[in-house]
Design a protein around this motif. Structure first.
Motif, PDB file in Angstrom:
ATOM      1  N   SER A  49      72.238  81.159  54.325  1.00 34.95           N
ATOM      2  CA  SER A  49      73.605  81.658  54.270  1.00 34.95           C
ATOM      3  C   SER A  49      74.425  80.806  53.310  1.00 34.95           C
ATOM      4  O   SER A  49      74.026  79.706  52.921  1.00 34.95           O
ATOM      5  CB  SER A  49      74.231  81.623  55.661  1.00 34.95           C
ATOM      6  OG  SER A  49      74.437  80.291  56.062  1.00 34.95           O
ATOM      7  N   ARG A  50      75.551  81.337  52.927  1.00 36.95           N
ATOM      8  CA  ARG A  50      76.443  80.622  52.007  1.00 36.95           C
ATOM      9  C   ARG A  50      76.869  79.275  52.593  1.00 36.95           C
ATOM     10  O   ARG A  50      76.925  78.271  51.895  1.00 36.95           O
ATOM     11  CB  ARG A  50      77.659  81.501  51.701  1.00 36.95           C
ATOM     12  CG  ARG A  50      78.639  80.854  50.747  1.00 36.95           C
ATOM     13  CD  ARG A  50      79.794  81.799  50.437  1.00 36.95           C
ATOM     14  NE  ARG A  50      80.759  81.180  49.592  1.00 36.95           N
ATOM     15  CZ  ARG A  50      80.749  81.218  48.266  1.00 36.95           C
ATOM     16  NH1 ARG A  50      79.790  81.874  47.649  1.00 36.95           N
ATOM     17  NH2 ARG A  50      81.688  80.618  47.569  1.00 36.95           N
ATOM     18  N   GLU A  51      77.170  79.224  53.887  1.00 33.16           N
ATOM     19  CA  GLU A  51      77.588  77.994  54.538  1.00 33.16           C
ATOM     20  C   GLU A  51      76.494  76.934  54.481  1.00 33.16           C
ATOM     21  O   GLU A  51      76.766  75.755  54.237  1.00 33.16           O
ATOM     22  CB  GLU A  51      77.980  78.262  56.005  1.00 33.16           C
ATOM     23  CG  GLU A  51      79.235  79.081  56.192  1.00 33.16           C
ATOM     24  CD  GLU A  51      78.973  80.581  56.063  1.00 33.16           C
ATOM     25  OE1 GLU A  51      77.811  81.024  56.293  1.00 33.16           O
ATOM     26  OE2 GLU A  51      79.912  81.306  55.713  1.00 33.16           O
ATOM     27  N   GLU A  52      75.243  77.364  54.695  1.00 32.58           N
ATOM     28  CA  GLU A  52      74.130  76.422  54.638  1.00 32.58           C
ATOM     29  C   GLU A  52      73.956  75.865  53.219  1.00 32.58           C
ATOM     30  O   GLU A  52      73.721  74.665  53.036  1.00 32.58           O
ATOM     31  CB  GLU A  52      72.828  77.100  55.088  1.00 32.58           C
ATOM     32  CG  GLU A  52      72.782  77.413  56.569  1.00 32.58           C
ATOM     33  CD  GLU A  52      71.553  78.212  56.950  1.00 32.58           C
ATOM     34  OE1 GLU A  52      71.077  78.018  58.075  1.00 32.58           O
ATOM     35  OE2 GLU A  52      71.061  79.015  56.127  1.00 32.58           O
ATOM     36  N   CYS A  96      74.763  71.516  49.309  1.00 33.20           N
ATOM     37  CA  CYS A  96      75.386  71.084  48.060  1.00 33.20           C
ATOM     38  C   CYS A  96      76.245  69.840  48.300  1.00 33.20           C
ATOM     39  O   CYS A  96      76.188  68.875  47.528  1.00 33.20           O
ATOM     40  CB  CYS A  96      76.229  72.218  47.484  1.00 33.20           C
ATOM     41  SG  CYS A  96      76.996  71.813  45.903  1.00 33.20           S
ATOM     42  N   ALA A  97      77.017  69.848  49.373  1.00 28.47           N
ATOM     43  CA  ALA A  97      77.865  68.695  49.695  1.00 28.47           C
ATOM     44  C   ALA A  97      77.012  67.467  49.997  1.00 28.47           C
ATOM     45  O   ALA A  97      77.327  66.354  49.541  1.00 28.47           O
ATOM     46  CB  ALA A  97      78.763  69.020  50.887  1.00 28.47           C
ATOM     47  N   GLU A  98      75.924  67.648  50.732  1.00 25.80           N
ATOM     48  CA  GLU A  98      75.024  66.533  51.032  1.00 25.80           C
ATOM     49  C   GLU A  98      74.395  65.983  49.749  1.00 25.80           C
ATOM     50  O   GLU A  98      74.260  64.766  49.586  1.00 25.80           O
ATOM     51  CB  GLU A  98      73.936  66.971  52.016  1.00 25.80           C
ATOM     52  CG  GLU A  98      74.449  67.230  53.420  1.00 25.80           C
ATOM     53  CD  GLU A  98      73.396  67.876  54.320  1.00 25.80           C
ATOM     54  OE1 GLU A  98      72.304  68.225  53.843  1.00 25.80           O
ATOM     55  OE2 GLU A  98      73.687  68.025  55.520  1.00 25.80           O
ATOM     56  N   ALA A  99      74.025  66.882  48.854  1.00 27.19           N
ATOM     57  CA  ALA A  99      73.426  66.459  47.588  1.00 27.19           C
ATOM     58  C   ALA A  99      74.434  65.678  46.745  1.00 27.19           C
ATOM     59  O   ALA A  99      74.082  64.680  46.108  1.00 27.19           O
ATOM     60  CB  ALA A  99      72.908  67.672  46.817  1.00 27.19           C
TER      61      ALA A  99
END
Length: 97
Positions: free
Chosen positions: A4-7, A12-15
């Motif tokens: 999903s987009r949220e996942e 992306c934020a974690e990366a």
């Protein structure tokens, strides 16, 4: 298996956080390299020497002395009238500004 987009946004934020951590680590390594290769270490050590270390740098022969022998030598040196006068003069100048 689609995400999903949220996942995807979470990944992306974690990366991005990991990239920032790796960049920070890389900067620390670059600083460490500069510290050892460009004389930064020598400058820092010079600032951190103790009074005994300063004497050792001026009179390298005292490096091999035991702590007790060094202390006895310094007592003799500072008991000399000429040295006492120089120390007194230096401390008076610092107190005076």
């Amino acid at each position: 298996m689609k995400k999903s987009r949220e996942e995807l946004e979470k990944q992306c934020a974690e990366a991005k956080v990991k990239v920032e951590q790796y960049q920070h680590r890389g900067q620390r390594y670059e600083n460490r390299i500069r510290y050892y290769t460009e004389g930064e270490r020598k400058k820092r050590n010079h600032r951190l020497i103790t009074r005994g270390g300063a004497v050792e740098s001026i009179a390298p022969k005292v490096r091999g002395m035991s702590e007790r022998a060094f202390f006895l030598l310094m007592e003799k040196v500072f008991s000399l009238p000429e040295v006492a006068a120089l120390v007194s003069q230096a401390t008076d100048q610092q107190e005076g500004g």
